[in-house]
Write an enzyme that holds these catalytic residues in place. Structure first.
Site, PDB file in Angstrom:
ATOM      1  N   VAL A 243     -44.316   0.779-122.891  1.00 16.04           N
ATOM      2  CA  VAL A 243     -44.251   1.631-124.083  1.00 16.04           C
ATOM      3  C   VAL A 243     -42.869   1.567-124.719  1.00 16.04           C
ATOM      4  O   VAL A 243     -42.721   1.338-125.916  1.00 16.04           O
ATOM      5  CB  VAL A 243     -44.600   3.093-123.727  1.00 16.04           C
ATOM      6  CG1 VAL A 243     -44.378   4.008-124.937  1.00 16.04           C
ATOM      7  CG2 VAL A 243     -46.033   3.194-123.242  1.00 16.04           C
TER       8      VAL A 243
ATOM      9  N   ASP B 136     -32.589   1.746-119.004  1.00 17.06           N
ATOM     10  CA  ASP B 136     -33.561   1.842-117.915  1.00 17.06           C
ATOM     11  C   ASP B 136     -32.782   1.947-116.609  1.00 17.06           C
ATOM     12  O   ASP B 136     -31.782   1.244-116.416  1.00 17.06           O
ATOM     13  CB  ASP B 136     -34.484   0.623-117.887  1.00 17.06           C
ATOM     14  CG  ASP B 136     -35.760   0.890-117.100  1.00 17.06           C
ATOM     15  OD1 ASP B 136     -36.829   1.010-117.723  1.00 17.06           O
ATOM     16  OD2 ASP B 136     -35.679   0.983-115.852  1.00 17.06           O
TER      17      ASP B 136
ATOM     18  N   THR C  12     -45.832   8.915-116.619  1.00 18.73           N
ATOM     19  CA  THR C  12     -46.231  10.235-116.109  1.00 18.73           C
ATOM     20  C   THR C  12     -47.459  10.045-115.226  1.00 18.73           C
ATOM     21  O   THR C  12     -48.599  10.191-115.683  1.00 18.73           O
ATOM     22  CB  THR C  12     -46.536  11.220-117.250  1.00 18.73           C
ATOM     23  OG1 THR C  12     -47.308  10.557-118.261  1.00 18.73           O
ATOM     24  CG2 THR C  12     -45.272  11.760-117.868  1.00 18.73           C
TER      25      THR C  12
ATOM     26  N   THR D  56     -46.859  11.011-121.788  1.00 14.32           N
ATOM     27  CA  THR D  56     -48.042  11.871-121.827  1.00 14.32           C
ATOM     28  C   THR D  56     -47.883  13.033-120.856  1.00 14.32           C
ATOM     29  O   THR D  56     -47.665  12.826-119.664  1.00 14.32           O
ATOM     30  CB  THR D  56     -49.307  11.069-121.460  1.00 14.32           C
ATOM     31  OG1 THR D  56     -49.437   9.979-122.369  1.00 14.32           O
ATOM     32  CG2 THR D  56     -50.540  11.943-121.539  1.00 14.32           C
TER      33      THR D  56
ATOM     34  N   CYS E 181     -53.407   5.623-118.244  1.00 13.46           N
ATOM     35  CA  CYS E 181     -53.779   6.585-119.285  1.00 13.46           C
ATOM     36  C   CYS E 181     -55.138   7.231-119.037  1.00 13.46           C
ATOM     37  O   CYS E 181     -55.225   8.389-118.667  1.00 13.46           O
ATOM     38  CB  CYS E 181     -53.765   5.885-120.650  1.00 13.46           C
ATOM     39  SG  CYS E 181     -52.138   5.278-121.124  1.00 13.46           S
TER      40      CYS E 181
ATOM     41  N   ARG F 199     -50.859  -1.891-111.444  1.00 15.38           N
ATOM     42  CA  ARG F 199     -50.733  -0.483-111.054  1.00 15.38           C
ATOM     43  C   ARG F 199     -51.977   0.297-111.477  1.00 15.38           C
ATOM     44  O   ARG F 199     -52.484   0.134-112.576  1.00 15.38           O
ATOM     45  CB  ARG F 199     -49.479   0.133-111.683  1.00 15.38           C
ATOM     46  CG  ARG F 199     -48.170  -0.428-111.146  1.00 15.38           C
ATOM     47  CD  ARG F 199     -46.993   0.089-111.939  1.00 15.38           C
ATOM     48  NE  ARG F 199     -47.063  -0.330-113.337  1.00 15.38           N
ATOM     49  CZ  ARG F 199     -46.260   0.145-114.301  1.00 15.38           C
ATOM     50  NH1 ARG F 199     -45.345   1.043-114.007  1.00 15.38           N
ATOM     51  NH2 ARG F 199     -46.385  -0.297-115.531  1.00 15.38           N
TER      52      ARG F 199
END
Length: 436
Positions: free
Chosen positions: A22, A40, A90, A125, A265, A336
């Site tokens: 993202v 990062d 998240t 999110t 997501c 993942r």
């Protein structure tokens, strides 16, 4: 002069915190217009960016090489920025409770470097309330500054879809929000630089947070309905795809498809909403029912592979099954939260030998996360059954002759989960063919 104008005139800098699937495309886009710091905490990842290598594969090595962005893993560099965008993962824990650790960690990092006049915008999110109730207190504590007086916050939910080259940042509407009207305008104006399809100004940060978390919850529920239909229709010996094609001729039928629901997501975000609802005394029924169905589809597939082997008089123990595709979605290297691992684990419980084949997947990541050894198509051995689990483009070109030479004997079982191949052609050739 407001912060937007200062950014535009390059008198102030924008920082993107979290350079993953993202954050990186967003940072590269902003860097075409503004002075950008890309931060990062993963020093190895930052080292790759310095070499012009894009480990996410989202923008490509050439874009990384020519961007003017300053890559860093040094938190002190963030003191140079006035506009911050937080784009960290998240996830949920194994018990499906939201894990805000990455967001809280990023917030502490920013808080330590925060200066007066800054704006901090979250893209991660979260459930409604996290930005103002969880993140703001951390920012205040770490910086010694007061929110609303010394700095402002906003929320603009990420809408990047990994590996999707059609719906990209430049052509999707971006939701933006701010803690007050002044902040909203600064956030909206800044995002309009990269969200060329426009922005939608939400009335509050909580509305923007809620909008994001329901987008994927809606998809999750609709896919769960398709998966439940698939389970029912298999018991009736009816082809689900043919049913959906027929039903899809009605103008208002929603054309969702059954399948494995993994990733960061759709399979995760609903738990953020149900967690917050439970804290308020409401226990979700529809959302969690959909989650249960989708979480069990790997087991459903494995059971049908075993049933197919039995029907073909194969000995289950030590049968060989090749799994084609291990990532959480097509044409994406990310493994993942893949649900293909559920099929692998279930088959191994039956004593079946499983070979995982994927030319796209990050093999090192798969080994590290799941202890799964991935081989390339060219190195694939022979199998009693082949299950094509992910719609990679590299798999689309496989014809029946290719499949023919990869079976142990004349009994050929093909589990084409997404219906990539011609069912009738394979069945006429004597294949045992199965799809969702």
């Amino acid at each position: 002069m407001n912060l937007y104008n200062q950014l535009l005139e390059k008198k102030e800098k924008l920082a993107v915190v979290g350079l993953g699937y993202v954050g990186m495309p967003l940072a590269v886009a902003f860097a075409r217009k503004l002075n950008v710091i890309g931060f990062d905490a993963n020093e190895q990842k930052v080292a790759l960016y310095h070499k012009g290598i894009d480990p996410t594969k989202e923008v490509g090595d050439e874009e990384i090489k020519k961007t003017t962005m300053v890559f860093t893993a040094d938190p002190s560099k963030l003191k140079e920025a006035k506009f911050f965008v937080v784009a960290v993962p998240t996830p949920v824990r194994d018990d499906t409770v939201p894990d805000l650790t990455p967001v809280e960690s990023a917030t502490r990092t920013i808080g330590k470097q925060l200066t007066e006049g800054s704006v901090v915008v979250y893209e991660s999110t979260v459930y409604p309330g996290v930005t103002e109730e969880v993140c703001v207190p951390i920012l205040e504590r770490e910086s010694g500054l007061k929110c609303g007086v010394d700095f402002k916050v906003g929320y603009s939910p990420e809408r990047i879809n990994p590996s999707d080259k059609e719906h990209v940042l430049s052509n999707i509407v971006k939701i933006v929000s701010g803690m007050d009207e002044e902040t909203l305008e600064v956030v909206a104006s800044t995002y309009e630089l990269v969200a060329l399809a426009g922005v939608h100004r939400a009335s509050s940060i909580k509305v923007a947070e809620a909008a994001k978390v329901i987008e994927n919850s809606q998809r999750d529920i609709n896919i769960a309905f398709m998966n439940e239909l698939s389970i029912i229709f298999h018991k009736m010996d009816i082809d689900t795809r043919e049913v959906l094609e027929a039903a899809g001729t009605k103008w208002n039928f929603l054309k969702f498809q059954p399948g494995l629901v993994g990733g960061h997501c759709i399979g995760v975000d609903p738990y953020y909403l149900t967690h917050k609802a439970a804290q308020l005394g409401y226990h979700s029924q529809i959302i969690l029912s959909g989650r249960r169905i989708n979480d069990n589809m790997g087991k459903f597939v494995a059971e049908n592979i075993v049933k197919g082997l039995i029907k073909q008089d194969k000995t289950i123990k030590n049968s060989r099954v090749a799994i084609l595709g291990f990532t959480f979605k097509e044409n994406c290297q990310d493994t993942r939260n893949t649900k293909v691992i559920d099929i692998v684990h279930e088959l191994k419980e039956y004593g079946i030998q499983v070979q995982v084949v994927d030319d796209v997947a990050d093999a090192e990541e798969a080994k590290s996360l799941y202890d799964v050894d991935i081989v390339k198509l060219k190195d694939m051995g022979q199998a009693d059954a082949i299950a094509v689990c992910v719609q990679h483009d590299v798999f689309r070109g496989l014809n029946r002759e290719w499949f023919d030479k990869h079976y142990c004997d004349t009994q050929k079982l093909l589990f084409d989960l997404k219906g990539m191949y011609d069912k009738d052609s394979f069945r006429k050739a004597g294949y045992y063919y199965w799809r969702f």
